[in-house]
Design a protein around this motif. Structure first.
Motif, PDB file in Angstrom:
ATOM      1  N   SER A  30       0.825  -1.204   0.000  1.00  0.00           N
ATOM      2  CA  SER A  30       0.000   0.000   0.000  1.00  0.00           C
ATOM      3  C   SER A  30       0.862   1.257   0.000  1.00  0.00           C
ATOM      4  CB  SER A  30      -0.919   0.013   1.224  1.00  0.00           C
ATOM      5  OG  SER A  30      -1.803  -1.082   1.183  1.00  0.00           O
ATOM      6  N   PRO A  31       0.376   2.318  -0.670  1.00  0.00           N
ATOM      7  CA  PRO A  31       1.147   3.558  -0.712  1.00  0.00           C
ATOM      8  C   PRO A  31       0.718   4.536   0.373  1.00  0.00           C
ATOM      9  CG  PRO A  31      -0.690   3.749  -2.205  1.00  0.00           C
ATOM     10  CD  PRO A  31      -0.807   2.385  -1.546  1.00  0.00           C
ATOM     11  N   THR A  32       1.517   5.549   0.558  1.00  0.00           N
ATOM     12  CA  THR A  32       1.077   6.763   1.238  1.00  0.00           C
ATOM     13  C   THR A  32       0.645   7.714   0.135  1.00  0.00           C
ATOM     14  OG1 THR A  32       2.641   6.418   3.041  1.00  0.00           O
ATOM     15  CG2 THR A  32       1.780   8.650   2.738  1.00  0.00           C
ATOM     16  N   PHE A  33      -0.592   8.212   0.201  1.00  0.00           N
ATOM     17  CA  PHE A  33      -1.123   8.926  -0.956  1.00  0.00           C
ATOM     18  C   PHE A  33      -2.102  10.016  -0.537  1.00  0.00           C
ATOM     19  CE2 PHE A  33      -4.528   6.084   0.064  1.00  0.00           C
ATOM     20  CZ  PHE A  33      -5.685   6.693  -0.396  1.00  0.00           C
ATOM     21  N   THR A  34      -2.350  10.924  -1.449  1.00  0.00           N
ATOM     22  CA  THR A  34      -3.437  11.902  -1.339  1.00  0.00           C
ATOM     23  C   THR A  34      -4.091  12.036  -2.712  1.00  0.00           C
ATOM     24  OG1 THR A  34      -2.050  13.815  -1.883  1.00  0.00           O
ATOM     25  CG2 THR A  34      -2.231  13.213   0.456  1.00  0.00           C
ATOM     26  N   VAL A  35      -5.358  12.406  -2.719  1.00  0.00           N
ATOM     27  CA  VAL A  35      -6.081  12.692  -3.968  1.00  0.00           C
ATOM     28  C   VAL A  35      -6.837  13.996  -3.765  1.00  0.00           C
ATOM     29  CG1 VAL A  35      -7.849  11.927  -5.580  1.00  0.00           C
ATOM     30  CG2 VAL A  35      -6.320  10.249  -4.549  1.00  0.00           C
ATOM     31  N   LYS A  38       4.417   5.458  -4.308  1.00  0.00           N
ATOM     32  CA  LYS A  38       4.646   4.321  -5.186  1.00  0.00           C
ATOM     33  C   LYS A  38       4.051   4.633  -6.552  1.00  0.00           C
ATOM     34  CE  LYS A  38       5.014   1.003  -1.480  1.00  0.00           C
ATOM     35  NZ  LYS A  38       5.256   2.110  -0.536  1.00  0.00           N
ATOM     36  N   GLU A  39       4.631   4.078  -7.609  1.00  0.00           N
ATOM     37  CA  GLU A  39       4.286   4.479  -8.965  1.00  0.00           C
ATOM     38  C   GLU A  39       2.852   4.091  -9.317  1.00  0.00           C
ATOM     39  OE1 GLU A  39       6.211   4.362 -13.474  1.00  0.00           O
ATOM     40  OE2 GLU A  39       7.074   3.148 -11.870  1.00  0.00           O
ATOM     41  N   VAL A  40       2.125   5.042  -9.874  1.00  0.00           N
ATOM     42  CA  VAL A  40       0.730   4.843 -10.254  1.00  0.00           C
ATOM     43  C   VAL A  40       0.650   4.457 -11.726  1.00  0.00           C
ATOM     44  CG1 VAL A  40      -1.522   5.964 -10.505  1.00  0.00           C
ATOM     45  CG2 VAL A  40      -0.109   6.421  -8.487  1.00  0.00           C
ATOM     46  N   SER A  41      -0.100   3.416 -12.009  1.00  0.00           N
ATOM     47  CA  SER A  41      -0.274   2.934 -13.377  1.00  0.00           C
ATOM     48  C   SER A  41      -1.478   3.571 -14.061  1.00  0.00           C
ATOM     49  CB  SER A  41      -0.448   1.406 -13.366  1.00  0.00           C
ATOM     50  OG  SER A  41      -0.811   0.916 -14.637  1.00  0.00           O
ATOM     51  N   ASP A  42      -2.619   3.629 -13.356  1.00  0.00           N
ATOM     52  CA  ASP A  42      -3.869   4.099 -13.953  1.00  0.00           C
ATOM     53  C   ASP A  42      -4.692   4.829 -12.899  1.00  0.00           C
ATOM     54  OD1 ASP A  42      -4.046   2.294 -16.672  1.00  0.00           O
ATOM     55  OD2 ASP A  42      -3.257   1.107 -15.006  1.00  0.00           O
ATOM     56  N   ILE A  43      -5.568   5.698 -13.382  1.00  0.00           N
ATOM     57  CA  ILE A  43      -6.577   6.328 -12.543  1.00  0.00           C
ATOM     58  C   ILE A  43      -7.914   5.700 -12.909  1.00  0.00           C
ATOM     59  CG2 ILE A  43      -7.657   8.482 -11.817  1.00  0.00           C
ATOM     60  CD1 ILE A  43      -4.662   8.443 -11.287  1.00  0.00           C
ATOM     61  N   LEU A  44      -8.597   5.131 -11.939  1.00  0.00           N
ATOM     62  CA  LEU A  44      -9.897   4.487 -12.174  1.00  0.00           C
ATOM     63  C   LEU A  44     -10.973   5.283 -11.450  1.00  0.00           C
ATOM     64  CD1 LEU A  44      -8.860   0.755 -11.572  1.00  0.00           C
ATOM     65  CD2 LEU A  44      -8.628   2.124 -13.661  1.00  0.00           C
ATOM     66  N   VAL A  45     -12.073   5.549 -12.135  1.00  0.00           N
ATOM     67  CA  VAL A  45     -13.176   6.306 -11.548  1.00  0.00           C
ATOM     68  C   VAL A  45     -14.450   5.479 -11.663  1.00  0.00           C
ATOM     69  CG1 VAL A  45     -14.546   8.413 -11.643  1.00  0.00           C
ATOM     70  CG2 VAL A  45     -12.098   8.497 -12.181  1.00  0.00           C
ATOM     71  N   TYR A  46     -15.090   5.232 -10.529  1.00  0.00           N
ATOM     72  CA  TYR A  46     -16.337   4.461 -10.475  1.00  0.00           C
ATOM     73  C   TYR A  46     -17.477   5.388 -10.039  1.00  0.00           C
ATOM     74  CZ  TYR A  46     -13.513   0.154 -10.484  1.00  0.00           C
ATOM     75  OH  TYR A  46     -12.633  -0.857 -10.803  1.00  0.00           O
ATOM     76  N   LEU A  47     -18.594   5.330 -10.736  1.00  0.00           N
ATOM     77  CA  LEU A  47     -19.815   6.012 -10.325  1.00  0.00           C
ATOM     78  C   LEU A  47     -20.835   4.945  -9.952  1.00  0.00           C
ATOM     79  CD1 LEU A  47     -20.169   9.029 -12.781  1.00  0.00           C
ATOM     80  CD2 LEU A  47     -20.276   9.136 -10.295  1.00  0.00           C
TER      81      LEU A  47
END
Length: 474
Positions: A273-278, A301-310
């Motif tokens: 798991s990363p340490t992250f903010t959005v 940590k390196e991000v591959s994709d941004i996924l958005v769920y509605l």
């Protein structure tokens, strides 16, 4: 006390998306049926791909319910069929990868590990709280004694022979990186399609959960009319019936970074798991049916994709695990300097009217892990609205129970009570995307504090401890 236990149970369910990810799917009654279009198969031509780490396929056998004699060749063919189907679906999005299947060098079949259970079939009921942990504990004990039989550290498909007792309540669900399904004589490539059973598609759907895939349905306009049903929506039914079934782009992206889909070994820790903010910004354009997302994120940590769920909360069904079959999802590339940029086509949503939505932004990491940050939206008379400066509190986890509403401001215990929010009663909270919230376990902003910039389905260490709070602009 009863209420407190109920709230804790709800809280654990609310946490399922991020930790144990318990997925439950309905089962039907098997009936013998001849396949509509038999598929020619030959064990002599059984070819499949193995990776450095492969799916662990387990046949878990209770003491009073032996496995069928033909299960290894029959299920080998089925697993190879699943491997080819997933590969073909992933190639649609440019991912030329295979789910790894370990090979039994002595037979040339898929390596299916048979483990004798300690109990009878009645000892392993459907209830995950009873059977899943019991079975997993027995598997781990067997693995400790036989480490050479296992490949992946994480992913397991666990099959049990179909009940001979007539009890249909055996394990059939996803549970974290473990997934459970049954076996019987009709679990065969030569019984696709089967109009009388959803078990075949059910096994592939639950395998998806065991490979980190959450529920999501087809996009209403661009996918459903041409591609059919999403595997992780109602694909268990459509796949079993031989109807068009597909893998969505977000699911393909998740599998692309899954450890059992890698053809070469990696030294990076899988799923750390990363340490992250959005920090997103949303611009609603109802005239053109668009939701534009911008902003930034951080991750160590390196991000591959941004996924958005509605995920729509239809008819107050709730949100979260087993409430998200109707979620629609999009994939975006991370921008330069960790920026967010994407446009959601709102015409792809099936549910509008006066429907609340839970919007989840996930950072998908190259090591296979992902994060989730929640934001609330609402359709009102077919127009999308946001709650940018508003906070909603709930007395139970997963946005259930007594609801309170707060605008920007500072709230003591008395102020919260004046808003209908009892002291030490908040278990979950929805936070508008333009504000941050500071929670305090003492009155007048004293004691321990917790800062939140996104919604939380369960406050965990702050559950039932909020006595005052501040709602501020970010």
């Amino acid at each position: 006390m009863i209420i407190g236990l109920k709230k804790m149970a709800l809280g654990l369910i609310g946490l399922c998306v991020l930790c144990i990810s318990l997925f439950s799917c309905s089962k039907d009654v098997e009936a013998p049926v001849e396949p509509v279009n038999p598929i020619d198969t030959s064990l002599a031509n059984l070819k499949f791909v193995s990776n450095p780490k492969n799916l662990n396929v387990i046949m878990f056998v209770p003491t009073d319910n032996p496995a069928l004699a033909d299960y290894k060749p029959r299920l080998s063919q089925l697993m190879v069929h699943f491997q080819a189907w997933l590969h073909d679906e992933m190639k649609r999005y440019g991912y030329d990868k295979y789910m790894g299947l370990a090979k039994d060098e002595a037979t040339g079949l898929v390596n299916i590990i048979e483990i004798k259970g300690a109990g009878t079939q009645a000892d392993y009921p459907y209830a995950a709280s009873v059977s899943a942990n019991k079975i997993i504990k027995e598997i781990e004990s067997f693995r400790t004694a036989n480490p050479q039989l296992f490949s992946s550290d994480k992913h397991y498909l666990i099959l049990l022979p179909e009940r001979t007792s007539g009890d249909t309540g055996q394990p059939f669900y996803g549970y974290g990186k473990y997934c459970f399904a049954l076996d019987n004589a009709l679990m065969s490539v030569n019984h696709i399609p089967n109009p009388n059973s959803n078990y075949l598609g059910g096994m592939l759907h639950e395998l998806g959960h065991g490979l980190n895939l959450p529920h999501n349905r087809a996009k209403y306009v661009s996918e459903e009319p041409t591609l059919g049903t999403s595997l992780m929506g109602s694909g268990n039914v459509s796949f079993s019936k031989g109807q068009p079934t597909f893998l969505t782009e977000v699911d393909a992206a998740i599998l692309n970074v899954n450890e059992v889909f890698q053809s070469t070994s990696t030294t990076e820790p899988e799923y750390e798991s990363p340490t992250f903010t959005v920090d997103p910004k949303f611009a609603i354009d109802n005239a053109n049916q668009r939701l534009n997302i911008s902003g930034s994120f951080t991750s160590d940590k390196e991000v591959s994709d941004i996924l958005v769920y509605l995920d729509p909360n239809v008819n107050n069904e709730g949100v979260g695990v087993n409430k998200d079959y109707n979620a629609v999802a999009w994939r975006f590339n991370p921008g330069t300097n960790n920026t967010l940029a994407g446009a959601i086509d709102l015409k792809e949503l099936f549910y509008k009217g006066n429907t609340p939505y839970d919007l989840k932004i996930k950072l998908l990491l190259k090591n296979g892990a992902n994060t989730t940050t929640d934001f609330g939206f609402q359709y009102v008379n077919d127009e999308l609205t946001s709650f940018g400066n508003v906070v909603f509190t709930y007395s139970n986890a997963s946005y259930a129970g007594v609801k309170g509403q707060l605008d920007i401001g500072e709230y003591t215990t008395a102020d919260l009570q004046a808003k209908g929010i009892d002291d030490n009663s908040i278990s979950s909270i929805k936070i508008g995307h333009d504000v941050k919230v500071t929670l305090y376990d003492g009155d007048h902003f004293s004691g321990n504090s917790l800062v939140l910039t996104a919604s939380s389905t369960y406050l965990s260490t702050f559950n039932d401890k909020v006595s005052s709070m501040k709602v501020e602009k970010k």
